[in-house]
Design a protein around this motif. Structure first.
Motif, PDB file in Angstrom:
ATOM      1  N   MET A   1    -114.330  52.491 -80.353  1.00  0.00           N
ATOM      2  CA  MET A   1    -113.004  51.974 -80.143  1.00  0.00           C
ATOM      3  C   MET A   1    -112.957  50.526 -80.624  1.00  0.00           C
ATOM      4  SD  MET A   1    -110.632  51.846 -76.720  1.00  0.00           S
ATOM      5  CE  MET A   1    -111.878  51.246 -75.656  1.00  0.00           C
ATOM      6  N   LYS A   2    -111.949  50.196 -81.434  1.00  0.00           N
ATOM      7  CA  LYS A   2    -111.804  48.857 -81.986  1.00  0.00           C
ATOM      8  C   LYS A   2    -110.954  48.006 -81.049  1.00  0.00           C
ATOM      9  CE  LYS A   2    -110.376  46.441 -86.119  1.00  0.00           C
ATOM     10  NZ  LYS A   2    -109.790  46.553 -87.455  1.00  0.00           N
ATOM     11  N   LYS A   3    -111.446  46.801 -80.778  1.00  0.00           N
ATOM     12  CA  LYS A   3    -110.700  45.885 -79.927  1.00  0.00           C
ATOM     13  C   LYS A   3    -109.732  45.074 -80.772  1.00  0.00           C
ATOM     14  CE  LYS A   3    -114.165  45.222 -76.372  1.00  0.00           C
ATOM     15  NZ  LYS A   3    -114.926  44.256 -75.606  1.00  0.00           N
ATOM     16  N   ASN A   4    -108.582  44.757 -80.200  1.00  0.00           N
ATOM     17  CA  ASN A   4    -107.623  43.915 -80.892  1.00  0.00           C
ATOM     18  C   ASN A   4    -108.087  42.474 -80.874  1.00  0.00           C
ATOM     19  OD1 ASN A   4    -105.896  46.053 -81.387  1.00  0.00           O
ATOM     20  ND2 ASN A   4    -104.738  45.733 -79.511  1.00  0.00           N
ATOM     21  N   LYS A   5    -107.955  41.799 -81.997  1.00  0.00           N
ATOM     22  CA  LYS A   5    -108.332  40.391 -82.097  1.00  0.00           C
ATOM     23  C   LYS A   5    -107.249  39.550 -81.450  1.00  0.00           C
ATOM     24  CE  LYS A   5    -109.418  36.899 -85.543  1.00  0.00           C
ATOM     25  NZ  LYS A   5    -109.563  36.637 -86.990  1.00  0.00           N
ATOM     26  N   GLN A   6    -107.665  38.640 -80.592  1.00  0.00           N
ATOM     27  CA  GLN A   6    -106.716  37.742 -79.942  1.00  0.00           C
ATOM     28  C   GLN A   6    -106.954  36.332 -80.445  1.00  0.00           C
ATOM     29  OE1 GLN A   6    -106.988  38.105 -75.721  1.00  0.00           O
ATOM     30  NE2 GLN A   6    -106.426  40.247 -75.712  1.00  0.00           N
ATOM     31  N   THR A   7    -105.912  35.660 -80.825  1.00  0.00           N
ATOM     32  CA  THR A   7    -106.016  34.277 -81.278  1.00  0.00           C
ATOM     33  C   THR A   7    -104.977  33.435 -80.566  1.00  0.00           C
ATOM     34  OG1 THR A   7    -104.494  34.603 -83.128  1.00  0.00           O
ATOM     35  CG2 THR A   7    -106.817  34.945 -83.581  1.00  0.00           C
ATOM     36  N   GLY A   8    -105.227  32.161 -80.496  1.00  0.00           N
ATOM     37  CA  GLY A   8    -104.290  31.235 -79.873  1.00  0.00           C
ATOM     38  C   GLY A   8    -104.823  29.819 -79.975  1.00  0.00           C
ATOM     39  N   ARG A   9    -103.975  28.875 -79.727  1.00  0.00           N
ATOM     40  CA  ARG A   9    -104.360  27.466 -79.775  1.00  0.00           C
ATOM     41  C   ARG A   9    -104.918  27.033 -78.424  1.00  0.00           C
ATOM     42  NH1 ARG A   9    -102.759  24.223 -83.801  1.00  0.00           N
ATOM     43  NH2 ARG A   9    -101.397  25.102 -85.360  1.00  0.00           N
ATOM     44  N   VAL A  10    -106.016  26.291 -78.476  1.00  0.00           N
ATOM     45  CA  VAL A  10    -106.593  25.710 -77.274  1.00  0.00           C
ATOM     46  C   VAL A  10    -106.929  24.259 -77.571  1.00  0.00           C
ATOM     47  CG1 VAL A  10    -107.533  27.877 -76.380  1.00  0.00           C
ATOM     48  CG2 VAL A  10    -108.936  26.459 -77.840  1.00  0.00           C
ATOM     49  N   ALA A  11    -107.014  23.470 -76.543  1.00  0.00           N
ATOM     50  CA  ALA A  11    -107.335  22.053 -76.705  1.00  0.00           C
ATOM     51  C   ALA A  11    -108.761  21.895 -77.225  1.00  0.00           C
ATOM     52  CB  ALA A  11    -107.194  21.328 -75.366  1.00  0.00           C
ATOM     53  N   SER A  12    -108.965  20.881 -78.051  1.00  0.00           N
ATOM     54  CA  SER A  12    -110.288  20.596 -78.608  1.00  0.00           C
ATOM     55  C   SER A  12    -111.317  20.399 -77.508  1.00  0.00           C
ATOM     56  CB  SER A  12    -110.235  19.350 -79.485  1.00  0.00           C
ATOM     57  OG  SER A  12    -109.395  19.570 -80.580  1.00  0.00           O
ATOM     58  N   GLU A  13    -110.933  19.760 -76.425  1.00  0.00           N
ATOM     59  CA  GLU A  13    -111.866  19.530 -75.315  1.00  0.00           C
ATOM     60  C   GLU A  13    -112.326  20.833 -74.686  1.00  0.00           C
ATOM     61  OE1 GLU A  13    -113.522  16.822 -74.310  1.00  0.00           O
ATOM     62  OE2 GLU A  13    -112.657  15.938 -76.107  1.00  0.00           O
ATOM     63  N   LYS A  14    -111.465  21.839 -74.671  1.00  0.00           N
ATOM     64  CA  LYS A  14    -111.863  23.139 -74.123  1.00  0.00           C
ATOM     65  C   LYS A  14    -112.924  23.781 -75.021  1.00  0.00           C
ATOM     66  CE  LYS A  14    -110.252  27.402 -72.204  1.00  0.00           C
ATOM     67  NZ  LYS A  14    -109.333  27.836 -71.213  1.00  0.00           N
ATOM     68  N   VAL A  15    -112.726  23.705 -76.338  1.00  0.00           N
ATOM     69  CA  VAL A  15    -113.705  24.237 -77.283  1.00  0.00           C
ATOM     70  C   VAL A  15    -115.025  23.491 -77.126  1.00  0.00           C
ATOM     71  CG1 VAL A  15    -114.275  24.558 -79.728  1.00  0.00           C
ATOM     72  CG2 VAL A  15    -111.948  24.970 -78.927  1.00  0.00           C
TER      73      VAL A  15
END
Length: 62
Positions: free
Chosen positions: A1-15
């Protein structure tokens, strides 16, 4: 089963925090790891798994 790719913006500090936690977990689990570099992809080989990080600068900064 293939999972859907999720993308979104996050703060640089979180990364930064996520990468710091990941580095701490790797270093606390093993004294040494195998690190591979192929083109624009870093591979960190651990006991029981591999972490792949690809860098694509073509998109530029948003």
């Amino acid at each position: 089963m293939k999972k859907n790719k999720q993308t979104g913006r996050v703060a640089s500090e979180k990364v930064r925090g996520i990468l710091t936690e990941l580095a701490d977990a790797i270093c606390n689990a093993q004294d040494k790891v195998i690190l591979g570099l192929s083109g624009n992809t870093f591979e960190i080989h651990l006991e029981g798994g591999t972490i792949n990080i690809s860098v694509d600068m073509k998109g530029g900064q948003a």
